[in-house]
Design a protein around this motif. Structure first.
Motif, PDB file in Angstrom:
ATOM      1  N   GLU A 123       1.039  -1.253   0.149  1.00 41.52           N
ATOM      2  CA  GLU A 123      -0.001  -0.077   0.039  1.00 41.52           C
ATOM      3  C   GLU A 123       0.943   1.225  -0.103  1.00 41.52           C
ATOM      4  O   GLU A 123       0.562   2.325  -0.697  1.00 41.52           O
ATOM      5  CB  GLU A 123      -0.910   0.098   1.149  1.00 41.52           C
ATOM      6  CG  GLU A 123      -1.730   1.182   1.341  1.00 41.52           C
ATOM      7  CD  GLU A 123      -2.839   0.910   2.544  1.00 41.52           C
ATOM      8  OE1 GLU A 123      -2.923  -0.161   3.173  1.00 41.52           O
ATOM      9  OE2 GLU A 123      -3.235   1.960   3.260  1.00 41.52           O
ATOM     10  N   GLN A 124       2.071   1.222   0.882  1.00 43.92           N
ATOM     11  CA  GLN A 124       2.903   2.486   0.795  1.00 43.92           C
ATOM     12  C   GLN A 124       3.533   2.679  -0.408  1.00 43.92           C
ATOM     13  O   GLN A 124       3.901   3.825  -0.639  1.00 43.92           O
ATOM     14  CB  GLN A 124       3.757   2.353   2.198  1.00 43.92           C
ATOM     15  CG  GLN A 124       3.347   1.997   3.444  1.00 43.92           C
ATOM     16  CD  GLN A 124       2.380   3.195   3.780  1.00 43.92           C
ATOM     17  OE1 GLN A 124       2.490   4.228   3.603  1.00 43.92           O
ATOM     18  NE2 GLN A 124       1.195   2.892   4.415  1.00 43.92           N
TER      19      GLN A 124
ATOM     20  N   ARG B 136       1.143   4.600  -2.624  1.00 49.72           N
ATOM     21  CA  ARG B 136       1.055   6.033  -1.975  1.00 49.72           C
ATOM     22  C   ARG B 136       2.503   6.744  -2.323  1.00 49.72           C
ATOM     23  O   ARG B 136       2.382   7.792  -2.731  1.00 49.72           O
ATOM     24  CB  ARG B 136       0.893   5.949  -0.490  1.00 49.72           C
ATOM     25  CG  ARG B 136      -0.411   5.265  -0.056  1.00 49.72           C
ATOM     26  CD  ARG B 136      -0.841   5.609   1.198  1.00 49.72           C
ATOM     27  NE  ARG B 136      -2.188   5.019   1.584  1.00 49.72           N
ATOM     28  CZ  ARG B 136      -3.178   5.012   1.242  1.00 49.72           C
ATOM     29  NH1 ARG B 136      -3.317   5.884   0.317  1.00 49.72           N
ATOM     30  NH2 ARG B 136      -4.211   3.999   1.611  1.00 49.72           N
TER      31      ARG B 136
ATOM     32  N   GLN C 208       2.403   7.638  -6.179  1.00 45.12           N
ATOM     33  CA  GLN C 208       1.685   8.721  -6.268  1.00 45.12           C
ATOM     34  C   GLN C 208       1.965  10.001  -5.718  1.00 45.12           C
ATOM     35  O   GLN C 208       1.831  11.255  -6.353  1.00 45.12           O
ATOM     36  CB  GLN C 208       0.186   8.457  -5.705  1.00 45.12           C
ATOM     37  CG  GLN C 208      -0.362   7.461  -6.652  1.00 45.12           C
ATOM     38  CD  GLN C 208      -1.665   6.614  -6.138  1.00 45.12           C
ATOM     39  OE1 GLN C 208      -2.017   6.830  -4.868  1.00 45.12           O
ATOM     40  NE2 GLN C 208      -2.350   6.044  -6.824  1.00 45.12           N
ATOM     41  N   GLU C 209       2.650  10.064  -4.844  1.00 48.01           N
ATOM     42  CA  GLU C 209       3.165  11.277  -4.023  1.00 48.01           C
ATOM     43  C   GLU C 209       4.383  11.792  -4.910  1.00 48.01           C
ATOM     44  O   GLU C 209       4.660  12.960  -5.200  1.00 48.01           O
ATOM     45  CB  GLU C 209       3.869  10.873  -2.568  1.00 48.01           C
ATOM     46  CG  GLU C 209       3.696  12.014  -1.701  1.00 48.01           C
ATOM     47  CD  GLU C 209       4.160  11.510  -0.290  1.00 48.01           C
ATOM     48  OE1 GLU C 209       5.170  11.855   0.029  1.00 48.01           O
ATOM     49  OE2 GLU C 209       3.388  10.946   0.543  1.00 48.01           O
TER      50      GLU C 209
ATOM     51  N   ASP D  14       2.406   5.938 -13.613  1.00 48.34           N
ATOM     52  CA  ASP D  14       2.712   5.362 -12.368  1.00 48.34           C
ATOM     53  C   ASP D  14       3.952   4.203 -12.451  1.00 48.34           C
ATOM     54  O   ASP D  14       4.855   4.235 -11.889  1.00 48.34           O
ATOM     55  CB  ASP D  14       1.827   4.701 -11.392  1.00 48.34           C
ATOM     56  CG  ASP D  14       0.958   5.918 -10.711  1.00 48.34           C
ATOM     57  OD1 ASP D  14       1.408   7.150 -10.996  1.00 48.34           O
ATOM     58  OD2 ASP D  14      -0.088   5.528 -10.167  1.00 48.34           O
TER      59      ASP D  14
ATOM     60  N   ARG E 217      -3.830  -2.574  -8.405  1.00 51.15           N
ATOM     61  CA  ARG E 217      -4.374  -1.293  -8.715  1.00 51.15           C
ATOM     62  C   ARG E 217      -4.982  -1.520 -10.146  1.00 51.15           C
ATOM     63  O   ARG E 217      -6.143  -1.008 -10.640  1.00 51.15           O
ATOM     64  CB  ARG E 217      -3.692   0.072  -8.733  1.00 51.15           C
ATOM     65  CG  ARG E 217      -4.613   1.089  -8.260  1.00 51.15           C
ATOM     66  CD  ARG E 217      -4.020   2.471  -9.015  1.00 51.15           C
ATOM     67  NE  ARG E 217      -2.849   2.035 -10.044  1.00 51.15           N
ATOM     68  CZ  ARG E 217      -2.150   3.237 -10.511  1.00 51.15           C
ATOM     69  NH1 ARG E 217      -2.350   4.516  -9.831  1.00 51.15           N
ATOM     70  NH2 ARG E 217      -1.481   3.118 -11.431  1.00 51.15           N
TER      71      ARG E 217
ATOM     72  N   THR F 201      -6.220   1.018  -3.057  1.00 51.66           N
ATOM     73  CA  THR F 201      -4.873   0.873  -2.533  1.00 51.66           C
ATOM     74  C   THR F 201      -5.054   0.128  -0.872  1.00 51.66           C
ATOM     75  O   THR F 201      -4.358  -0.731  -0.631  1.00 51.66           O
ATOM     76  CB  THR F 201      -4.368   2.199  -2.350  1.00 51.66           C
ATOM     77  OG1 THR F 201      -4.520   2.787  -3.508  1.00 51.66           O
ATOM     78  CG2 THR F 201      -3.013   2.292  -1.793  1.00 51.66           C
ATOM     79  N   GLU F 202      -5.953   0.628  -0.221  1.00 53.71           N
ATOM     80  CA  GLU F 202      -6.209   0.050   1.323  1.00 53.71           C
ATOM     81  C   GLU F 202      -6.533  -1.424   1.263  1.00 53.71           C
ATOM     82  O   GLU F 202      -6.401  -1.928   2.241  1.00 53.71           O
ATOM     83  CB  GLU F 202      -7.141   0.837   2.015  1.00 53.71           C
ATOM     84  CG  GLU F 202      -8.560   0.851   1.844  1.00 53.71           C
ATOM     85  CD  GLU F 202      -8.978   2.258   0.623  1.00 53.71           C
ATOM     86  OE1 GLU F 202      -7.904   2.249  -0.322  1.00 53.71           O
ATOM     87  OE2 GLU F 202      -9.857   2.750   0.515  1.00 53.71           O
TER      88      GLU F 202
END
Ligand code: CMC
Length: 443
Positions: free
Chosen positions: A290-291, A294, A297-298, A353, A388, A394-395
């Motif tokens: 999950e991280q 993230r 995406q960040e 991504d 995805r 994501t979670e």
């Protein structure tokens, strides 16, 4: 060759270790344990206890925070050579299992040590299909969670709650009873996971369709809407089957250690597996998938990758999906996942991504910071991208990991129960707090 309590074949003893205590000049001999199949060598931690200065002393302990160099068990289930990037289930290379097996066959293999015959497999699959339904009260229980509850919290609580629905599960010494609880857990965990998924999406729960295979039924419970029968994309079924196989076991990782430690209290398997789900939730373990997403995406754009790498090198951040306690070369699962990702992306299309992920990998594999620390992509680096593109939020990624790892947790739990050397897990500590002092109230 001899066989240990855990059923492990070992060679004869290989010699002794001589230890000299410079405080007393005394020397001690410690037998080196029979080598494991692949040559692992150890001495017994308890043999250190005899080393003392005064006869009344407690004796010497081994100090090993985070169990960096402690073998907590003898196991015949999974073998990893972290330097060479090798992973085997019951002796079979992961690449061959991923290529030819199914998740349920893998679950059987992990538990029983041998591949099932056709008859054994059919019964195993049938038993698991038959037990997919959960009590209606579980459904009500799940409905009590808020719309934004994390599905791993929901999964952990419902797995734990299942022990209250099956009080007979505490009879862990009865092999038939263990068998039925293992079947129940493998059969029901996709139902719990899918119900959690539907809940966070605000969608009605879909009951299991016991005419479908394990993965197809899971996808149906996740995605079916008004159609009488959900027909998943064959490529998605294949991808999930392989990802479940890759995640099925990984010897004594944090969550398996949690399951074994909690299980060593002789609690029921639902409570022990709930401990595994809780441990897997952490971002350094299963929560990493999950991280990773993230983090990608960040980053937002390939041009921002070097800035992130600088932050990582300055010790401000970790590159999620990189590094592993055991693998000091390419995680063999990551290699398979990368290939799988290529196949799934052919159908779903490549997005920006993935470009960011490829650039991160390219830089990290050539930068001295990562090379010198042997930080390679681990299994979680690419799984998030595949999940995805298959439409999972994501979670939910870590939940998918938990469904698969249940097979390994259960096999490890049962092996632990069968191992006559195992007792309640109870480490020691080196106390560094105050010495005795007199209580005087400050109130
Ligand atoms: N990014 C940047 N630096 C790292 C990373 C990373 N991901 N991982 C380790 N390091 C550095 C760390 O800072 C240390 O450097 P130094 O020697 O200068 O202090 C060195 O590498 C050794 O790190 P460590 O923390 O002692 O290694 P560990 O074996 O205790 O940790 C790990 C293993 C998986 C927790 C860690 O590599 C990590 O945090 N990775 C990111 C999270 C992740 O992807 N986890 C999934 C693991 S695979 C699936 C699973 O098991 O669930």
């Amino acid at each position: 060759m001899s066989t240990t309590a855990a059923g492990v074949k070992t060679e004869k003893e290989t010699g002794t270790l001589e230890v000299r205590d410079t405080r007393t000049g005394a020397t001690y001999e410690m037998p080196i344990l029979p080598r494991g199949t692949e040559g692992d060598v150890a001495v017994r931690g308890m043999d250190l206890r005899q080393i003392k200065v005064e006869s009344g002393e407690f004796g010497t302990m081994s100090y090993d925070p985070a169990f960096m160099n402690t073998a907590s068990c003898m196991s015949a289930i999974t073998y990893i050579d972290g330097e060479a990037g090798i992973l085997r289930y019951r002796g079979y290379p992961i690449e061959q299992i991923a290529e030819g097996s199914t998740f349920l066959e893998t679950a059987w293999l992990l538990r029983n040590g041998e591949l099932p015959t056709r008859q054994e497999y059919d019964k195993w699959e049938n038993d698991i299909r038959y037990h997919t339904y959960v009590h209606e009260n579980i459904r009500k229980f799940l409905e009590g969670f808020r719309y934004d509850a994390h599905p791993m919290s929901m999964l952990c609580s419902t797995v734990a709650a299942m022990s209250s629905f099956y009080p007979d599960a505490k009879d862990i010494h009865d092999p038939e009873n263990r068998n039925i609880q293992i079947i129940r857990l493998l059969a029901k965990i996709p139902t719990l996971a899918a119900f959690a998924f539907r809940h966070i999406r605000g969608m009605p729960f879909i009951y299991p369709d016991n005419d479908l295979g394990y993965v197809e039924n899971f996808l149906s419970m996740l995605n079916r809407m008004t159609e009488p029968r959900y027909e998943p994309r064959p490529s998605f079924v294949k991808a999930l089957e392989v990802l479940f196989i890759l995640h099925a076991d990984h010897e004594q990782n944090a969550s398996t250690t949690a399951v074994r430690a909690v299980g060593s209290t002789q609690v029921d398997p639902f409570s022990a597996i709930a401990a595994g789900v809780a441990a897997l939730f952490g971002p350094l373990h299963g929560g990493a998938n999950e991280q990773v997403l993230r983090m990608i995406q960040e980053i937002g754009h390939v041009k921002n990758v070097p800035a992130l790498i600088d932050e990582v090198k300055d010790g401000k951040k970790r590159l999620m999906g990189f590094g592993h306690r055991v693998y000091k070369s390419y995680d063999p699962r990551a290699r398979i996942v990368k290939q799988l990702a290529d196949e799934v992306f052919k159908e779903t299309g490549v997005d920006s991504d993935l470009e960011i992920a490829l650039e991160l990998e390219r830089i990290a594999l050539s930068d001295d910071y990562f090379v010198s620390r042997k930080l390679y992509p681990n299994v979680d680096f690419y799984t998030g991208l595949i999940y995805r593109s298959m439409g999972f939020p994501t979670e939910f990624f870590t939940v998918l990991f938990a469904v698969a790892r249940t097979a390994g947790w259960l096999s490890q739990w049962e092996e632990m129960l069968m191992d006559k050397e195992q007792k309640i897990a109870r480490p020691r500590q080196i106390y560094i707090g105050h010495g005795e002092r007199k209580y005087a109230s400050l109130l």
